[in-house]
Motif scaffolding. Structure first.
Motif, PDB file in Angstrom:
ATOM      1  N   ASP A 111       0.809  -1.207   0.000  1.00 29.70           N
ATOM      2  CA  ASP A 111       0.000   0.000   0.000  1.00 29.70           C
ATOM      3  C   ASP A 111       0.843   1.258   0.000  1.00 29.70           C
ATOM      4  O   ASP A 111       0.393   2.334  -0.349  1.00 29.70           O
ATOM      5  CB  ASP A 111      -0.932   0.020   1.223  1.00 29.70           C
ATOM      6  CG  ASP A 111      -2.026  -1.019   1.065  1.00 29.70           C
ATOM      7  OD1 ASP A 111      -2.365  -1.325  -0.105  1.00 29.70           O
ATOM      8  OD2 ASP A 111      -2.506  -1.552   2.077  1.00 29.70           O
ATOM      9  N   SER A 112       2.088   1.126   0.456  1.00 28.43           N
ATOM     10  CA  SER A 112       2.985   2.278   0.391  1.00 28.43           C
ATOM     11  C   SER A 112       4.427   1.786   0.261  1.00 28.43           C
ATOM     12  O   SER A 112       4.725   0.618   0.539  1.00 28.43           O
ATOM     13  CB  SER A 112       2.847   3.153   1.645  1.00 28.43           C
ATOM     14  OG  SER A 112       3.211   2.390   2.779  1.00 28.43           O
ATOM     15  N   LEU A 113       5.268   2.695  -0.199  1.00 28.11           N
ATOM     16  CA  LEU A 113       6.660   2.312  -0.445  1.00 28.11           C
ATOM     17  C   LEU A 113       7.602   3.343   0.161  1.00 28.11           C
ATOM     18  O   LEU A 113       7.265   4.523   0.271  1.00 28.11           O
ATOM     19  CB  LEU A 113       6.922   2.226  -1.952  1.00 28.11           C
ATOM     20  CG  LEU A 113       6.284   1.059  -2.710  1.00 28.11           C
ATOM     21  CD1 LEU A 113       6.398   1.294  -4.199  1.00 28.11           C
ATOM     22  CD2 LEU A 113       6.930  -0.264  -2.310  1.00 28.11           C
ATOM     23  N   PRO A 114       8.785   2.896   0.559  1.00 24.88           N
ATOM     24  CA  PRO A 114       9.756   3.845   1.110  1.00 24.88           C
ATOM     25  C   PRO A 114      10.352   4.736   0.018  1.00 24.88           C
ATOM     26  O   PRO A 114      10.535   4.294  -1.110  1.00 24.88           O
ATOM     27  CB  PRO A 114      10.832   2.931   1.701  1.00 24.88           C
ATOM     28  CG  PRO A 114      10.721   1.659   0.946  1.00 24.88           C
ATOM     29  CD  PRO A 114       9.282   1.506   0.573  1.00 24.88           C
ATOM     30  N   VAL A 115      10.611   5.980   0.417  1.00 27.67           N
ATOM     31  CA  VAL A 115      11.287   6.892  -0.515  1.00 27.67           C
ATOM     32  C   VAL A 115      12.721   7.071  -0.031  1.00 27.67           C
ATOM     33  O   VAL A 115      12.946   7.365   1.136  1.00 27.67           O
ATOM     34  CB  VAL A 115      10.593   8.267  -0.565  1.00 27.67           C
ATOM     35  CG1 VAL A 115      11.220   9.140  -1.633  1.00 27.67           C
ATOM     36  CG2 VAL A 115       9.099   8.103  -0.793  1.00 27.67           C
ATOM     37  N   LYS A 116      13.667   6.843  -0.937  1.00 24.22           N
ATOM     38  CA  LYS A 116      15.065   6.991  -0.529  1.00 24.22           C
ATOM     39  C   LYS A 116      15.788   7.904  -1.490  1.00 24.22           C
ATOM     40  O   LYS A 116      15.479   7.947  -2.683  1.00 24.22           O
ATOM     41  CB  LYS A 116      15.753   5.622  -0.501  1.00 24.22           C
ATOM     42  CG  LYS A 116      15.308   4.753   0.668  1.00 24.22           C
ATOM     43  CD  LYS A 116      16.068   3.451   0.701  1.00 24.22           C
ATOM     44  CE  LYS A 116      15.664   2.600   1.927  1.00 24.22           C
ATOM     45  NZ  LYS A 116      16.318   1.288   1.902  1.00 24.22           N
ATOM     46  N   ASP A 117      16.775   8.632  -0.971  1.00 26.63           N
ATOM     47  CA  ASP A 117      17.553   9.483  -1.868  1.00 26.63           C
ATOM     48  C   ASP A 117      18.743   8.698  -2.425  1.00 26.63           C
ATOM     49  O   ASP A 117      18.878   7.502  -2.185  1.00 26.63           O
ATOM     50  CB  ASP A 117      17.999  10.770  -1.160  1.00 26.63           C
ATOM     51  CG  ASP A 117      18.954  10.483  -0.010  1.00 26.63           C
ATOM     52  OD1 ASP A 117      19.453   9.336   0.068  1.00 26.63           O
ATOM     53  OD2 ASP A 117      19.175  11.379   0.808  1.00 26.63           O
ATOM     54  N   SER A 118      19.580   9.402  -3.148  1.00 26.44           N
ATOM     55  CA  SER A 118      20.669   8.702  -3.834  1.00 26.44           C
ATOM     56  C   SER A 118      21.679   8.110  -2.848  1.00 26.44           C
ATOM     57  O   SER A 118      22.423   7.191  -3.186  1.00 26.44           O
ATOM     58  CB  SER A 118      21.367   9.650  -4.801  1.00 26.44           C
ATOM     59  OG  SER A 118      21.670  10.862  -4.133  1.00 26.44           O
TER      60      SER A 118
END
Ligand code: ADP
Ligand code: MG
Lengths: 213, 349
Positions: B318-325
Motif C-alpha cells: 500500500d505504500s513504499l519507502p522513498v530513498k535518496d541517492s
C-alpha cells in the motif's frame, strides 16, 4: 476567300467524284481501324499478362511507328502492288501501335490490390479480365483508338499515291495541276473527318467516366 | 441412423457457432523465391470457430503471408491448413475463396462498379437469385450502418471509413464462416479507426464469424482480440488471450510488446471483460496474478506519480519507502497520498 469559293465551285462540278472519294476514304479508314482492333486488342490483352513477351512485341510495333506512314505505303508497294488492298494493309499496320500499347498499358495500370481483391473473392482469371481489368482499362484503350483513328484518317490521304483512292485523289490532282482550290476539296473534308472522329471518341470517353462526387 | 441425426441436430442448436469456421495450421512454412529466409516458419495453431483472432507482429514478420495461405493467394511450401476439418486443397480454389470473406487495407473496391454491384459480386458468382441478393444487400447496409441510398453510388463518392465499411459488407455478402482481414483500418484516421474497431467488435458478437485479423498495432490487437497470435520473423511466438499475454509473457519479446516495466500500459491493454471471464476460472488469481514482490522496490524523490502507481501496483503493497541517492530513507508514500492528492482541492497558484 476566293480560294474557298473556287474550291466550292470545283466541288459542285465534280460532286459524284467527290462523294465517291469520300466513300472510299471512309471505307479504307474504317476497315483499317476494324482490322487493327481485331488484331491489336487481343494481342494487347494477351501480352498484358506476359511481361517478357510484351517488351518484344511492343518494340516491334514501335519500330513501325518510327517509319513514316508514307514510307510504309511505298515499302508495301513492291510486295503488294497498287490499289486499295495494299493501302488497307499499310493503314492497318499504322493503327496497331497506339491500340496495342494503350491496351497493354491500360490493363497493366490496374492497381495490384484491386486484382488481389478480385482474385481473393474467387473470380476466375477470365472473370477478373472481363469484369475488372478490361473495364478499368477502357479509358486507356479508347484513347488509343482515338489516336489511331485520327492517324488513319489523315494518312489515308496518302493512299492516293499508290492508287488506293480516297480524298487524297484531290490533293494529288491539285498538286499535279498546281491548283490549290482542288487540293482544298480534299484537305478540308479530311480535316473535318479527323476532327469528327476525335470528338466522337472524346465524348465517348466522357460518357464512360466514373462520376466523382 | 435416426438417433445420430437427432443428436447432431441437437448439437447444432446447442452450439450456434458452426464448426466449419475452425481454422487449423499445421507446420505451415513458406519461403519466397526472392528471399533466403522463410516468411512463415513452422506455424502450427488451431483457431476455434467463432473467435476473433488477431495476428500481431512487426512489419515483415509474415502475418500477411500466413493469412494469404488460408485463401490460397499464396501456397505453403510445407504444412497443411484445414478449415472446418477440410484441407483447403481438397476444394476447387475459387470455391474455397467464395466461402471466405477477404478484406484488405487498400479496401480494393472496384471503382467502376456501384456500391450495390461491389457488394453483390460473390453472391452473383455463386448464382444467387436477384431477390435473395437484394434482401441481403438491404440487410448488409443496415449491418454496416450505411443508408441504402448509397447503393447506386460509386466508391470514389464515399469517405475512407465508409469505403472500408462497404469492403466489410462485400466480404460478408455471401455469409462466409470465415473472414480474413489484413490491416483493414491502417489507412483510416485515428477517430474513424476507433469507431470501426468498435463496430467490428459489435459485428463479431452478432455474427459469430471466425475472424482472422492482421495488425501491427498492439493497442488495436488488444482491443479487438479474443486471442492473439504473436509472430516474429515468421515464427509463432505466443498464442493466447490478451490477459494471458500480459500476465504470462512467453519471453522478452512479448514482455517488450506489452510493456514489461510499465504496468499502466499493461493495464491499458486488458479490458474489464477479460477479468470477468478470468474470474469464472477461479484459480487464475491465485496462480497467475500474484504480485511479483520486488525486494528492493523503493521510490526516488524525482519519480513521477504515474510511475509511483506503477511501482505500487507491482509491489503489491500500500505504500513504499522513498530513498535518496545516498540510500537515506526520506519517508513513505502510498495509495492514500495519491488519493488525497487527487480528491482534495489543491491550492491554486
Ligand atoms: N510476394 C512476395 N514476394 C517476395 N517476398 C515476399 C512477398 N510477400 C512477402 N514477402 C516477404 O516475406 C516476408 C513476410 O512478409 P509479410 O507476410 O508481408 O509480412 P507482414 O504482413 O507481417 O508485414 C517479408 O520479408 C517480405 O519481404
Ligand atoms: Mg502485411
Amino acid at each position: 476567300m476566293d480560294l474557298f469559293l473556287k474550291a466550292f465551285e470545283y466541288y459542285m462540278d465534280n460532286q459524284s467524284f467527290f462523294w465517291n472519294a469520300t466513300r472510299q476514304h471512309l471505307v479504307l479508314s474504317s476497315f483499317a481501324m476494324v482490322i487493327s482492333l481485331l488484331i491489336a486488342l487481343p494481342i494487347g490483352i494477351w501480352i498484358a499478362k506476359r511481361t517478357g513477351i510484351a517488351q518484344v512485341v511492343i518494340n516491334v510495333f514501335n519500330a513501325f511507328r518510327v517509319v513514316p506512314s508514307l514510307a510504309i505505303l511505298f515499302l508495301a508497294l513492291p510486295y503488294l502492288g497498287l490499289g486499295f488492298f495494299p493501302s488497307l494493309i499499310a493503314l492497318t499496320v499504322l493503327a496497331f501501335p497506339p491500340v496495342l500499347i494503350n491496351t497493354y498499358a491500360g490493363i497493366r495500370g490496374v492497381d495490384a490490390f484491386i486484382i488481389e481483391a478480385a482474385v481473393g473473392m474467387g473470380m476466375t482469371k477470365t472473370q477478373v479480365m472481363s469484369k475488372i481489368e478490361i473495364p478499368l482499362a477502357i479509358p486507356a484503350i479508347v484513347t488509343g483508338i482515338r489516336i489511331a483513328s485520327v492517324e488513319v484518317i489523315s494518312s489515308a490521304t496518302l493512299a492516293s499515291f499508290i492508287g488506293g483512292g480516297g480524298l487524297g485523289d484531290f490533293i494529288t490532282r491539285g498538286f499535279a495541276l498546281y491548283d490549290v482550290p482542288i487540293m482544298l476539296v480534299g484537305a478540308i473534308p479530311v480535316a473535318l473527318l479527323a476532327l469528327t472522329s476525335e470528338s466522337f471518341w472524346s465524348l465517348f470517353l466522357r460518357r464512360y467516366q466514373i462520376p466523382e462526387n | 441412423m435416426t438417433i445420430e441425426m437427432i443428436s447432431s441436430s441437437a448439437e447444432t442448436i446447442e452450439t450456434p457457432v458452426s464448426e466449419s469456421g475452425e481454422i487449423v495450421f499445421e507446420h505451415v512454412s513458406k519461403t519466397f523465391a526472392t528471399n533466403s529466409y522463410p516468411a512463415v516458419d513452422q506455424v502450427s495453431v488451431r483457431i476455434t470457430a467463432g473467435d476473433l483472432v488477431v495476428l500481431l507482429g512487426p512489419s515483415g514478420c509474415g502475418k500477411t503471408t500466413l493469412l494469404k495461405m488460408v485463401n490460397r493467394l499464396y501456397e505453403p511450401d510445407r504444412g497443411k491448413i484445414w478449415i472446418g476439418g477440410k484441407e483447403i486443397h481438397t476444394l476447387p480454389v475459387n470455391e474455397l475463396r467464395r466461402q471466405i470473406g477477404y478484406v484488405i487495407q487498400q479496401v480494393g473496391l472496384f471503382p467502376h462498379m456501384t456500391i450495390q454491384k461491389n457488394i453483390s459480386i460473390v453472391p452473383r458468382l455463386l448464382g444467387w437469385e436477384e431477390k435473395r441478393i437484394n434482401d441481403r444487400l438491404e440487410m448488409l447496409m443496415q449491418l454496416i450502418g450505411l443508408p441504402v441510398s448509397y447503393l447506386p453510388r460509386y466508391p470514389r463518392q464515399l469517405s475512407g471509413g465508409e469505403q472500408q465499411r462497404v469492403g466489410l459488407a462485400r466480404a460478408l455478402a455471401a455469409d462466409p464462416e470465415i473472414l480474413l482481414m489484413d490491416e483493414p483500418f491502417a489507412a483510416v484516421d485515428a477517430i474513424n479507426r476507433e469507431r470501426l474497431q468498435t463496430e467490428l467488435i459489435d459485428l463479431h458478437s452478432k455474427l459469430n464469424k471466425t475472424i482472422l485479423f492482421v495488425t501491427h498495432d498492439v493497442e488495436e490487437a488488444f482491443r479487438l482480440a479474443k486471442k492473439i497470435i504473436v509472430m516474429r520473423a515468421g515464427k509463432l511466438v505466443q498464442y493466447g488471450s490478451p490477459l494471458e499475454l500480459v500476465t504470462q509473457p512467453e519471453n522478452e519479446f512479448i514482455e517488450e510488446l506489452v510493456g514489461s516495466n510499465n504496468i499502466l500500459r499493461k493495464l491499458s491493454l486488458v479490458n474489464v471483460n477479460s477479468i470477468l471471464k478470468a474470474r469464472e476460472n477461479q484459480s487464475f488469481y491465485t496462480s497467475k496474478f500474484q504480485p511479483v514482490e520486488k525486494p528492493s522496490t523503493v521510490l526516488h524523490p524525482e519519480d513521477d506519480l504515474r510511475s509511483v502507481i506503477s511501482l505500487l501496483l507491482c509491489s503489491g503493497k500500500d505504500s513504499l519507502p522513498v530513498k535518496d541517492s545516498e540510500d537515506q530513507l526520506l519517508g513513505m508514500v502510498g495509495y492514500s497520498d495519491l488519493r488525497e492528492m487527487l480528491i482534495s482541492n489543491l491550492p491554486s497558484e
